[in-house]
Design a protein around this motif. Sequence first.
Motif, PDB file in Angstrom:
ATOM      1  N   ALA A  89       1.129  -1.493  -0.394  1.00 15.17           N
ATOM      2  CA  ALA A  89      -0.457  -0.161   0.526  1.00 15.17           C
ATOM      3  C   ALA A  89       0.660   1.100   0.312  1.00 15.17           C
ATOM      4  CB  ALA A  89      -0.859  -0.200   1.000  1.00 15.17           C
ATOM      5  N   ALA A  90       2.068   0.893   1.033  1.00 22.74           N
ATOM      6  CA  ALA A  90       2.277   2.124   0.499  1.00 22.74           C
ATOM      7  C   ALA A  90       4.019   2.719  -0.171  1.00 22.74           C
ATOM      8  CB  ALA A  90       3.858   2.588   2.409  1.00 22.74           C
ATOM      9  N   ALA A  91       3.957   1.274  -1.250  1.00 24.21           N
ATOM     10  CA  ALA A  91       4.536   1.251  -2.073  1.00 24.21           C
ATOM     11  C   ALA A  91       3.468   2.711  -3.372  1.00 24.21           C
ATOM     12  CB  ALA A  91       4.874   0.735  -3.167  1.00 24.21           C
ATOM     13  N   GLU A  92       2.298   1.926  -3.338  1.00 22.11           N
ATOM     14  CA  GLU A  92       1.277   1.819  -4.137  1.00 22.11           C
ATOM     15  C   GLU A  92       1.079   3.913  -4.186  1.00 22.11           C
ATOM     16  OE1 GLU A  92      -1.488  -1.352  -6.017  1.00 22.11           O
ATOM     17  OE2 GLU A  92      -2.139   0.497  -4.184  1.00 22.11           O
ATOM     18  N   LEU A  93       0.927   4.207  -2.654  1.00 26.53           N
ATOM     19  CA  LEU A  93       1.178   5.505  -2.428  1.00 26.53           C
ATOM     20  C   LEU A  93       2.091   6.961  -2.939  1.00 26.53           C
ATOM     21  CD1 LEU A  93      -0.078   8.539  -0.738  1.00 26.53           C
ATOM     22  CD2 LEU A  93       1.330   7.215   1.546  1.00 26.53           C
ATOM     23  N   LEU A  94       3.155   5.815  -2.723  1.00 29.09           N
ATOM     24  CA  LEU A  94       3.806   7.169  -2.951  1.00 29.09           C
ATOM     25  C   LEU A  94       4.289   6.834  -5.089  1.00 29.09           C
ATOM     26  CD1 LEU A  94       6.806   8.105  -1.391  1.00 29.09           C
ATOM     27  CD2 LEU A  94       8.179   5.782  -2.413  1.00 29.09           C
ATOM     28  N   MET A  95       4.337   5.800  -5.392  1.00 26.17           N
ATOM     29  CA  MET A  95       4.197   5.932  -7.077  1.00 26.17           C
ATOM     30  C   MET A  95       3.531   6.620  -6.868  1.00 26.17           C
ATOM     31  SD  MET A  95       5.001   2.064  -8.177  1.00 26.17           S
ATOM     32  CE  MET A  95       3.255   1.198  -7.266  1.00 26.17           C
ATOM     33  N   MET A  96       2.013   7.538  -7.029  1.00 22.08           N
ATOM     34  CA  MET A  96       0.772   7.767  -7.355  1.00 22.08           C
ATOM     35  C   MET A  96       1.403   9.191  -6.338  1.00 22.08           C
ATOM     36  SD  MET A  96      -0.950   6.073  -9.095  1.00 22.08           S
ATOM     37  CE  MET A  96      -3.020   6.534  -9.227  1.00 22.08           C
ATOM     38  N   GLY A  97       1.370   9.180  -6.096  1.00 22.12           N
ATOM     39  CA  GLY A  97       1.438  10.178  -5.040  1.00 22.12           C
ATOM     40  C   GLY A  97       2.434  11.934  -5.728  1.00 22.12           C
ATOM     41  N   LEU A  98       3.428  10.747  -6.303  1.00 16.13           N
ATOM     42  CA  LEU A  98       4.555  11.310  -6.326  1.00 16.13           C
ATOM     43  C   LEU A  98       4.589  11.838  -8.074  1.00 16.13           C
ATOM     44  CD1 LEU A  98       7.773   9.999  -5.357  1.00 16.13           C
ATOM     45  CD2 LEU A  98       7.127  11.577  -4.159  1.00 16.13           C
ATOM     46  N   ARG A  99       3.315  11.689  -8.941  1.00 15.18           N
ATOM     47  CA  ARG A  99       3.079  12.341 -10.238  1.00 15.18           C
ATOM     48  C   ARG A  99       2.906  13.472 -10.241  1.00 15.18           C
ATOM     49  NH1 ARG A  99       2.446   8.575 -14.095  1.00 15.18           N
ATOM     50  NH2 ARG A  99       1.292  10.175 -15.153  1.00 15.18           N
ATOM     51  N   LEU A 100       1.972  13.374  -9.112  1.00 10.56           N
ATOM     52  CA  LEU A 100       1.574  14.741  -8.990  1.00 10.56           C
ATOM     53  C   LEU A 100       2.557  16.393  -8.435  1.00 10.56           C
ATOM     54  CD1 LEU A 100      -1.842  13.544  -6.659  1.00 10.56           C
ATOM     55  CD2 LEU A 100      -1.832  15.320  -8.610  1.00 10.56           C
ATOM     56  N   VAL A 101       2.168  17.237  -8.870  1.00  2.00           N
ATOM     57  CA  VAL A 101       3.268  18.067  -7.986  1.00  2.00           C
ATOM     58  C   VAL A 101       3.366  18.413  -6.587  1.00  2.00           C
ATOM     59  CG1 VAL A 101       3.630  21.424  -7.951  1.00  2.00           C
ATOM     60  CG2 VAL A 101       3.027  19.728 -10.310  1.00  2.00           C
ATOM     61  N   GLU A 102       2.190  18.283  -5.874  1.00  2.38           N
ATOM     62  CA  GLU A 102       1.979  18.871  -4.552  1.00  2.38           C
ATOM     63  C   GLU A 102       3.038  17.703  -4.018  1.00  2.38           C
ATOM     64  OE1 GLU A 102      -2.068  16.525  -3.596  1.00  2.38           O
ATOM     65  OE2 GLU A 102      -2.207  18.780  -4.099  1.00  2.38           O
ATOM     66  N   GLY A 103       3.291  16.359  -4.771  1.00  2.00           N
ATOM     67  CA  GLY A 103       3.852  15.742  -3.985  1.00  2.00           C
ATOM     68  C   GLY A 103       3.509  14.293  -2.721  1.00  2.00           C
ATOM     69  N   VAL A 104       3.965  14.413  -1.765  1.00  4.93           N
ATOM     70  CA  VAL A 104       3.098  12.974  -1.312  1.00  4.93           C
ATOM     71  C   VAL A 104       3.981  13.553   0.850  1.00  4.93           C
ATOM     72  CG1 VAL A 104       4.108  11.031   0.077  1.00  4.93           C
ATOM     73  CG2 VAL A 104       3.329  10.815  -2.233  1.00  4.93           C
ATOM     74  N   ASP A 105       3.008  13.310   1.563  1.00  8.54           N
ATOM     75  CA  ASP A 105       3.074  13.690   2.731  1.00  8.54           C
ATOM     76  C   ASP A 105       4.320  12.145   3.516  1.00  8.54           C
ATOM     77  OD1 ASP A 105       2.887  13.868   5.622  1.00  8.54           O
ATOM     78  OD2 ASP A 105       1.521  14.854   5.957  1.00  8.54           O
ATOM     79  N   LEU A 106       5.057  12.800   4.125  1.00  7.34           N
ATOM     80  CA  LEU A 106       6.120  11.367   4.620  1.00  7.34           C
ATOM     81  C   LEU A 106       5.571  11.322   5.887  1.00  7.34           C
ATOM     82  CD1 LEU A 106       9.972  13.685   3.389  1.00  7.34           C
ATOM     83  CD2 LEU A 106       9.116  11.294   3.072  1.00  7.34           C
ATOM     84  N   ASP A 107       4.737  11.805   6.572  1.00  6.85           N
ATOM     85  CA  ASP A 107       4.464  10.879   7.885  1.00  6.85           C
ATOM     86  C   ASP A 107       3.431  10.303   7.368  1.00  6.85           C
ATOM     87  OD1 ASP A 107       6.208  12.573   9.917  1.00  6.85           O
ATOM     88  OD2 ASP A 107       4.321  14.514   9.571  1.00  6.85           O
ATOM     89  N   ARG A 108       2.785  10.564   6.074  1.00  5.26           N
ATOM     90  CA  ARG A 108       1.423  10.021   5.794  1.00  5.26           C
ATOM     91  C   ARG A 108       2.312   8.266   5.083  1.00  5.26           C
ATOM     92  NH1 ARG A 108      -2.541   9.937   0.276  1.00  5.26           N
ATOM     93  NH2 ARG A 108      -3.814   8.407   0.615  1.00  5.26           N
ATOM     94  N   TYR A 109       3.032   8.504   4.696  1.00  2.31           N
ATOM     95  CA  TYR A 109       3.473   7.267   4.004  1.00  2.31           C
ATOM     96  C   TYR A 109       4.137   6.687   5.087  1.00  2.31           C
ATOM     97  CZ  TYR A 109       7.197   4.363   2.207  1.00  2.31           C
ATOM     98  OH  TYR A 109       8.064   3.308   1.442  1.00  2.31           O
ATOM     99  N   ALA A 110       4.647   7.069   6.218  1.00  4.30           N
ATOM    100  CA  ALA A 110       4.925   6.553   7.281  1.00  4.30           C
ATOM    101  C   ALA A 110       3.853   6.236   7.706  1.00  4.30           C
ATOM    102  CB  ALA A 110       6.165   6.957   8.172  1.00  4.30           C
ATOM    103  N   SER A 111       2.774   6.583   8.113  1.00  2.00           N
ATOM    104  CA  SER A 111       1.586   5.514   9.027  1.00  2.00           C
ATOM    105  C   SER A 111       1.476   4.488   7.946  1.00  2.00           C
ATOM    106  CB  SER A 111       0.989   6.598   8.784  1.00  2.00           C
ATOM    107  OG  SER A 111      -0.422   5.387   9.528  1.00  2.00           O
ATOM    108  N   VAL A 112       1.994   4.913   6.591  1.00  2.00           N
ATOM    109  CA  VAL A 112       0.923   3.632   5.679  1.00  2.00           C
ATOM    110  C   VAL A 112       1.898   2.589   5.838  1.00  2.00           C
ATOM    111  CG1 VAL A 112       0.375   2.809   3.844  1.00  2.00           C
ATOM    112  CG2 VAL A 112      -0.532   5.010   4.030  1.00  2.00           C
ATOM    113  N   ALA A 113       3.449   2.992   5.529  1.00  2.00           N
ATOM    114  CA  ALA A 113       4.109   1.981   5.502  1.00  2.00           C
ATOM    115  C   ALA A 113       4.743   1.115   7.177  1.00  2.00           C
ATOM    116  CB  ALA A 113       5.301   2.546   4.985  1.00  2.00           C
ATOM    117  N   GLN A 114       4.224   1.746   7.684  1.00  2.00           N
ATOM    118  CA  GLN A 114       5.029   1.860   9.129  1.00  2.00           C
ATOM    119  C   GLN A 114       6.024   1.256   9.229  1.00  2.00           C
ATOM    120  OE1 GLN A 114       3.172  -1.473  10.847  1.00  2.00           O
ATOM    121  NE2 GLN A 114       0.879  -0.984  11.165  1.00  2.00           N
ATOM    122  N   ALA A 115       6.883   2.871   8.900  1.00  4.52           N
ATOM    123  CA  ALA A 115       8.367   2.941   8.523  1.00  4.52           C
ATOM    124  C   ALA A 115       8.079   3.781   6.988  1.00  4.52           C
ATOM    125  CB  ALA A 115       8.880   1.492   8.020  1.00  4.52           C
ATOM    126  N   PRO A 116       9.640   4.617   8.186  1.00  2.00           N
ATOM    127  CA  PRO A 116       9.950   5.546   7.240  1.00  2.00           C
ATOM    128  C   PRO A 116      10.862   5.344   6.282  1.00  2.00           C
ATOM    129  CG  PRO A 116      11.366   5.513   8.915  1.00  2.00           C
ATOM    130  CD  PRO A 116       9.996   4.388   9.402  1.00  2.00           C
TER     131      PRO A 116
END
Length: 384
Positions: free
Chosen positions: A315-342
């Motif tokens: 799930a975290a990999a998908e979040l990153l792959m999709m979110g980095l397509r956007l100019v607004e990018g990805v919230d790193l804290d959200r990624y860490a929460s989904v991945a359960q690791a930063p």
Amino acid sequence: MDDWRNGGFGLYVHWPFCQAKCPYCDFNSHVTANIDQKQWVKSYNQELARTPEALRGRVLNTIFFGGGTPSLMHPDTVAAVIEAAREIWPFANDIEISLEANPGSVEAGRFAGYRDAGVNRISMGIQALNDEDLRRLGRIHSVAEARAAFDIARSCFDRVSFDLIYARQGQTPQDWETELQTALSMAIDHLSLYQLTIEDGTAFGDRYARGKLRDLPSDDSAADMYQLTQDICAAHGMPAYEISNHARPGAESRHNQIYWRYGDYLGIGPGAHGRITMGGIRYATETYRAPGAWLEAVSKGTGESLRESLDHSEAAAELLMMGLRLVEGVDLDRYASVAQAPLEQEQLINLANLGMVTISDRRLCATDQGRPVLNAILRDLLVG
């Protein structure tokens, strides 16, 4: 809080039929002479009626009719699906209901009917503003027909987008600049601009493999066209908000933003994919691709061919792959929460030093330099 709420909740409805199969297209689309629209309404509504209880009661932010060519749907078919969705979910006050359309005369004649059915945004597959290139791309409309259909759409809808493909056979950066300026001169607030890609299993893919797809631009020329696209659109007040999508502020595709912000979306219809969260677990869903197989499966219980849970890293990999397509990018804290690791700090620093990404206020964004090589950035971040 369920993570999906960061992206919202949408419904994707796949219509699998086209009048003709374009040689570059690898979407799940089929050409057929006869379509029983009543049967399709019944099957779509049966699928919606089986929506899991865990998904009911959510506010529905968007509906997207994709394909195929959804503008081959009768307006009554579209209205029936929208009404069935309304019976399951409360609609957001500003719900976006989009429908993909080709600019043929038959489809254009239905625009007022789609508006009355509840559609409030049209996405038109124009693809080129040059008759010779339209022919090469297998499109069955002319530039004049496209312009006429676009004018009809603008008279019916406040929000109309259209697609163009660049890096076409024989096209130079100068050619593309002229065409893009023409597109921007039309009264629009959103453009989807895609570089031609040669996909396996398509007619273009077969020709390319045999060495018969000639005059494709070089990689350097295609890169020049990409950069021209960014510069010219930004100068016209329509900057990129995603790799291939440009809009005036506030005119972004809200449905596609649900994908890129990694929200939840229910997918129905042949070959539709979905991401749904139930009981704190995110599931990937797929449906049977062949129209006949999907209809038969629906009649027996469900059109879903797959529903599998995604673990934290997936799930975290998908979040990153999709979110980095956007100019607004990805919230790193959200990624860490989904991945359960930063994410690995060393990898982030290396990419930032190379000018590929920026990190500000705990948001990770690909730079203008990094976005064209996003796959390489993702490999560094996800593989290490």
